[in-house]
Design an enzyme around this catalytic site. Structure first.
Site, short mmCIF file in Angstrom:
data_model
loop_
_atom_site.label_atom_id
_atom_site.label_comp_id
_atom_site.label_asym_id
_atom_site.label_seq_id
_atom_site.Cartn_x
_atom_site.Cartn_y
_atom_site.Cartn_z
N ARG A 99 57.72 44.53 44.07
CA ARG A 99 56.67 43.85 43.31
C ARG A 99 57.15 42.48 42.85
O ARG A 99 58.32 42.30 42.50
CB ARG A 99 56.29 44.69 42.10
CG ARG A 99 55.13 44.17 41.25
CD ARG A 99 53.84 44.17 42.00
NE ARG A 99 52.69 44.07 41.10
CZ ARG A 99 51.49 43.71 41.48
NH1 ARG A 99 51.27 43.37 42.74
NH2 ARG A 99 50.47 43.67 40.62
N THR A 392 44.58 43.65 50.30
CA THR A 392 45.89 44.28 50.47
C THR A 392 45.91 44.91 51.86
O THR A 392 44.92 44.86 52.58
CB THR A 392 46.09 45.34 49.35
OG1 THR A 392 46.04 44.68 48.08
CG2 THR A 392 47.39 46.09 49.46
N GLU A 412 47.57 39.95 46.88
CA GLU A 412 46.63 40.18 45.79
C GLU A 412 45.22 39.80 46.20
O GLU A 412 44.56 40.58 46.86
CB GLU A 412 47.06 39.49 44.50
CG GLU A 412 46.67 40.27 43.25
CD GLU A 412 45.22 40.07 42.84
OE1 GLU A 412 44.60 41.05 42.39
OE2 GLU A 412 44.71 38.96 42.95
N ASP A 432 47.46 39.83 38.00
CA ASP A 432 47.37 41.28 37.72
C ASP A 432 47.87 41.61 36.32
O ASP A 432 47.72 42.75 35.87
CB ASP A 432 48.17 42.08 38.76
CG ASP A 432 47.35 42.38 40.00
OD1 ASP A 432 46.14 42.09 40.00
OD2 ASP A 432 47.91 42.89 40.98
N SER A 456 50.23 47.18 39.02
CA SER A 456 49.55 47.21 40.31
C SER A 456 48.74 48.50 40.41
O SER A 456 48.86 49.40 39.58
CB SER A 456 50.58 47.15 41.44
OG SER A 456 49.99 47.38 42.69
N GLY A 478 42.48 47.61 48.42
CA GLY A 478 41.25 47.75 47.64
C GLY A 478 41.36 47.41 46.17
O GLY A 478 40.50 47.82 45.38
N GLY A 479 42.42 46.71 45.74
CA GLY A 479 42.55 46.40 44.32
C GLY A 479 42.62 47.68 43.50
O GLY A 479 43.23 48.67 43.91
#
Length: 574
Positions: A99, A392, A412, A432, A456, A478-479
């Site tokens: 990340r 993503t 993102e 985020d 996340s 898909g967030g």
């Protein structure tokens, strides 16, 4: 003639048959390989690596390098990722955290305007402030050091070749470019993704166009030759820093020291039982794993296997369980290196049973409240306020030895920050973080801080059966919807015994503790009147999941690629 005279002959024949059967079974179980990824170029690149004897990790590097080129709207080497890796023949998993991190110059109020109110999501994304120190390259290098079989440099050859020779722009990429007006106004992207018509106007590249990226080829050659230092130090790093510092809007503070100091991390995977299976996923700083395991833990109190798949009852119970998990997600999750995250309390079976008791079979709870964990630190957090646009990619890989990768990777938002450097789209993952660092005087767990990793929703999963053998690997883009997409598919696999392609193709529904989102144009629309009678507020919309997964069966590997994207399953025998 006495039977005993034939026993040696019969015995020898049986031994031959057993050996033949063993060799046949071994061939099916251990020599077969499979890649399920979001673009045919990427799937084929991974398949080529596996055919050469590479490990699942080797193939993951090739897949990610190619996705950087052919699916830049979704992921890339200037983004971040989470990976689960299963060693061949083992129940042990390695969990890799790649990340992004906030730069040393990041401030808690960096996404607030002059009136101390949250910036709009678009201005925040299209800025230098949104770019975090990328983690994908460091993650892949760490995983390769521990589980790679082929030479690091060889894993970039296909991506370099495609960057130089060109690739055919897919309909998905072409559509993403055409609907994004900001690309035509940003440095580099306006020239890379657009051509000029006869009048000199910029025109987005069309599907089928051969697009080359020689600058990315140079970056890939540097990384191939020098390893991760070729990315985090030297000319590539300088180009990234310069792009952020000279962003047209709100330049960022990302520095060479931030890049040089980035480290991918080993995390302990989160594994919990569900029915006869063991479901494993990533721990914080992603919220995806905890939320999925919470939803499953709540639903384990109901016999989902006896409920008709995708029926009114199934949708209602899953949606209500999702409300409860998303409510907890919004309060308790953050970077565990900076804040206390009550992982065990959130996954405690007694706690989840109490949460399950809140589900009324005949009426929606509308909006769920976060649970009371009896944890003073966690219960004192304020609510997270972050906005995100989903973009993503996920891929699953099984190599010929039985090694497994489940990896979710992202820049993102679509096209990340819209800044490019080294031929790569730079991420906007820092959006985020919670835009508000506190709520009513209460600190927010996901507030911005230097060196911190934003929360996340990425949710790579590996499932084992009751014998401890590999059963499935799955994940999705898909967030914040990732959690619902993955969990719904797991229920289809584990409770409803669907094959992988059927599971990833199902109509989507999701409740993020607000309206119940129903995928428009699907059979689920028929349930809307009844769902409204149960008190659900309904929102019909496109739900562009991108699930990719692989399942082990008695007949061999079973892969699936979400029809909503352009994914491809590649398989073979080494």
């Amino acid at each position: 003639m006495p039977l005993k005279r034939f026993l040696p002959v019969i015995g020898a024949a049986l031994i031959v048959v057993v050996i033949a059967l063993w060799l046949t079974v071994g061939q099916g179980e251990h020599d077969a390989y499979m890649v399920a990824a979001a673009n045919p170029y990427a799937s084929e690149a991974g398949g080529d690596i596996l055919k050469k004897g590479g490990s699942a990790v080797d193939a993951a590097i090739a897949v990610q390098a190619v996705l950087t080129l052919v699916e830049p709207e979704s992921s890339g080497l200037a983004g971040g990722a989470f990976m689960l890796y299963r060693k061949p023949g083992s129940e042990k998993l390695d969990a890799y955290d790649g990340r992004e991190t906030a730069p040393a110059g990041a401030r808690p109020d960096m996404f607030l305007d002059e009136d101390k109110k949250p910036l709009g999501i678009i201005p925040a994304i299209l800025s230098g402030r949104s770019v975090g120190a990328p983690g994908a390259v460091a993650l892949l290098a760490l995983a390769h050091k521990e589980h790679g079989k082929l030479e690091w440099a060889s894993l970039f050859e296909r991506a370099i070749e495609l960057s130089e020779r060109g690739f055919e722009v897919s309909p998905k990429l072409a559509a993403a470019i055409a609907r994004d007006p900001a690309l035509a106004t940003m440095p580099v992207t306006q020239d890379y993704f657009f051509t000029r018509d006869a009048s000199g106007n910029r025109v987005p590249v069309a599907a089928g166009t051969i697009l080359k990226n020689p600058r990315l080829a140079q970056t890939l050659r540097t990384i191939a030759k020098e390893g991760p230092e070729g990315f985090y130090k030297g000319p590539v790093a300088q180009e990234i820093v310069d792009a952020v510092a000279h962003a047209p809007s709100m330049p960022g503070t990302l520095s060479l020291a931030d890049l040089a100091g980035y480290e991918a991390k080993h995390r302990d995977p989160l594994c919990r039982p569900y029915r006869d299976y063991r479901v494993c996923t990533m721990p914080p700083p992603t919220s995806g794993g905890i939320a999925t395991l919470q939803i499953l833990g709540i639903l384990e109190n109901f016999d989902m296997g006896r409920i008709e798949p995708m029926s009114l009852v199934a949708v209602h119970f899953i949606a209500e369980a999702e409300k409860l998990a998303y409510a907890d997600r919004g309060k308790f999750l953050g970077d565990p290196d900076f804040v206390h995250v009550p992982v065990d309390a959130l996954l405690d079976a007694t706690y989840l049973r109490k949460r399950a008791d809140l589900i009324d079979p005949s009426l929606s709870m509308k909006v769920a409240k976060p649970g009371d964990l009896g944890d003073k630190r966690a219960d004192g957090y304020g609510s997270n306020v972050s906005l995100a646009y989903p973009s993503t990619s996920h891929f699953a890989i099984v190599d010929a030895d039985g090694g497994v990768v489940s990896m979710t990777t992202s820049v993102e938002a679509p096209f990340g920050s819209h800044l490019m450097a080294g031929g790569m789209i730079l991420n906007n993952q820092l959006t985020d973080f919670s835009f508000l660092p506190e709520e009513d005087g209460k600190p927010v767990a996901n507030a911005v801080a230097p060196g911190k990793r934003p929360m996340s929703a990425m949710d790579p999963v590996i499932v084992f059966d009751k014998q401890g053998d590999f059963f499935a690997a799955i994940g999705s883009p898909g967030g914040s919807r990732i959690i619902g997409y993955v969990t719904q598919s797991l229920i289809a696999l584990l409770d409803w015994n669907m094959d992988m392609q059927t599971a990833v193709s199902l109509p989507r529904f999701l409740d993020r503790n607000g309206p119940l989102e129903i995928e428009q144009g699907t059979e689920l629309e028929k349930l809307v009147p009844q769902l409204k009678q149960l008190g659900h507020e309904i929102k019909l919309q496109a739900m562009n999941s991108g699930l990719h997964g692989i399942r082990a069966t008695a007949k061999g590997l079973d892969g699936g690629a979400d029809p909503r994207r352009e994914g491809k399953v590649v398989e073979g025998v080494r």
